[in-house]
Design a protein around this motif. Structure first.
Motif, PDB file in Angstrom:
ATOM      1  N   VAL A 229       0.175  62.503  20.551  1.00 51.22           N
ATOM      2  CA  VAL A 229       1.366  61.853  21.114  1.00 51.22           C
ATOM      3  C   VAL A 229       1.603  60.508  20.443  1.00 51.22           C
ATOM      4  N   VAL A 230       0.561  59.712  20.284  1.00 47.80           N
ATOM      5  CA  VAL A 230       0.695  58.395  19.653  1.00 47.80           C
ATOM      6  C   VAL A 230       1.164  58.536  18.210  1.00 47.80           C
ATOM      7  N   VAL A 233       4.884  59.323  18.082  1.00 50.89           N
ATOM      8  CA  VAL A 233       5.664  58.123  18.429  1.00 50.89           C
ATOM      9  C   VAL A 233       5.699  57.156  17.260  1.00 50.89           C
ATOM     10  N   LEU A 234       4.551  56.936  16.628  1.00 53.06           N
ATOM     11  CA  LEU A 234       4.501  56.027  15.480  1.00 53.06           C
ATOM     12  C   LEU A 234       5.339  56.545  14.312  1.00 53.06           C
ATOM     13  N   GLY A 236       7.963  58.340  14.585  1.00 48.63           N
ATOM     14  CA  GLY A 236       9.359  58.117  14.944  1.00 48.63           C
ATOM     15  C   GLY A 236       9.773  56.681  14.747  1.00 48.63           C
ATOM     16  N   VAL A 237       8.889  55.756  15.080  1.00 52.31           N
ATOM     17  CA  VAL A 237       9.193  54.331  14.931  1.00 52.31           C
ATOM     18  C   VAL A 237       9.298  53.939  13.465  1.00 52.31           C
ATOM     19  N   THR A 254       5.061  67.621  20.959  1.00 50.37           N
ATOM     20  CA  THR A 254       4.812  66.354  21.653  1.00 50.37           C
ATOM     21  C   THR A 254       4.725  66.556  23.158  1.00 50.37           C
TER      22      THR A 254
END
Length: 332
Positions: A229-230, A233-234, A236-237, A254
């Motif tokens: 999950v992390v 997210v990273l 995506g950022v 995810t």
């Protein structure tokens, strides 16, 4: 109601395993040989045709010959045919007949996952304890009659007698007399693949019985979905996901990782208070990943996801063994 075959799950398992091996072998071969085509002059003999032919051959073997051997052979040949057929599913769900259609790998995975679930359901309904006395007698007669041409080994004879135990004195006596009329046969020599299968089974049984293996598995089950999950997210950022074409599958991976992370963290929290319930949740987390997460994983990573499935199955074996041990200890 049709009579249930006691070895039905074994035949289905042979079908599934031969199909899975066929898909993996075909994909590896085609990639290694740069996807050659059989045919010419505007013709292309797709391997889905060979799959259909082998499905017919496998069905024919099971229909024409008696006994467990031909049924197993029919299941294996049919499984190879099904593997060749399902491998080309991408061509038949797209208007452009795209063999490399990304979700095709997920469709193939779902097909075999459903077959595995079917096999487990059949196994639960065709065990000796679940069959009626009449069905056990029918299966015993099937074993005896299939042994008339070449004889029955002592192991098969014992299996027949066990099947008819409790069906009544008349039935047991009749089957015993019928067995006396069947010639005896020495067991066939152990083949190399049987030795390999037995060694693998023993290694797996030894591994799942090691208590020290449980805790690394628990740590992995807690950490891996959180890391997934992390990482998404990273990505995506940082914009690493901008080029991703299968956004729906990425969201599916995810979401499933988030669910398994919640289940695993809850299980870890319960370890001190109720270890049995904790390992039930660990098992549930793995099943969620296998039945849902890996579908999306195959879409994103294609057949590279096979290693993740293999790892999940190994972890499931360890967790299931520990859960059973804890339940047995609680019942004492």
């Amino acid at each position: 109601m049709p009579t249930r075959a006691i070895d039905a799950a074994a035949y289905l398992q042979a079908f599934v395993l031969s199909g899975v091996v066929t898909v993996l072998a075909v994909r590896a071969y085609l990639q290694a040989t740069n996807y050659p085509q059989l045919g010419g002059g505007g013709l292309h003999i797709a391997h889905v045709l060979w799959g259909g032919l082998l499905l017919v051959v496998g069905l024919g073997i099971a229909l024409v010959f008696l006994g467990g051997g031909p049924r197993t052979a029919g299941a294996v040949v049919g499984g190879v045919g099904f593997g060749l057929f399902i491998d080309e599913v991408g061509k038949f769900v797209t208007t452009r007949t795209d063999y490399f259609y990304a979700p095709a790998a997920a469709i193939i995975y779902v097909a075999f996952a459903l077959l595995v679930l079917l096999t487990q359901a059949v196994r639960g309904r065709t065990g000796r304890a679940r069959l009626t006395p009449a069905e056990r007698t029918a299966n015993a007669l099937d074993l005896v009659l299939s042994g008339l041409p070449n004889g029955l080994t002592d192991r098969r004879r014992i299996a027949v007698l066990r099947l008819v135990q409790g069906t009544g004195p008349a039935t047991e006596a009749a089957l015993s007399q019928l067995l006396d009329a069947v010639p005896r046969r020495e067991p066939p020599p152990v083949r190399f693949w049987q030795r390999g299968a037995e060694w693998t089974r023993r290694l797996a049984a030894w591994a799942v019985g090691r208590r020290w293996l449980v805790w690394p598995v628990v740590v992995w089950l807690v950490v891996e979905p959180v890391v997934t999950v992390v990482a998404v997210v990273l990505d995506g950022v940082t914009g690493a996901l901008d080029q991703e074409r299968e956004w729906g599958a990425v969201l599916g991976v995810t979401a499933t990782a988030l669910v398994t992370a919640v289940l695993s963290l809850r299980a870890a929290w319960l370890l001190r208070r109720d270890r049995t319930d904790a390992f039930r949740l660990f098992k549930l987390a793995l099943l969620v990943d296998l039945l849902f997460g890996q579908v999306f994983n195959f879409t994103v990573n294609q057949f590279g996801a096979v290693s993740a499935v293999a790892l999940d199955l190994a972890l499931l074996g360890v967790v299931t063994a520990e859960h059973r041990r804890l339940r047995r200890a609680a019942d004492r």
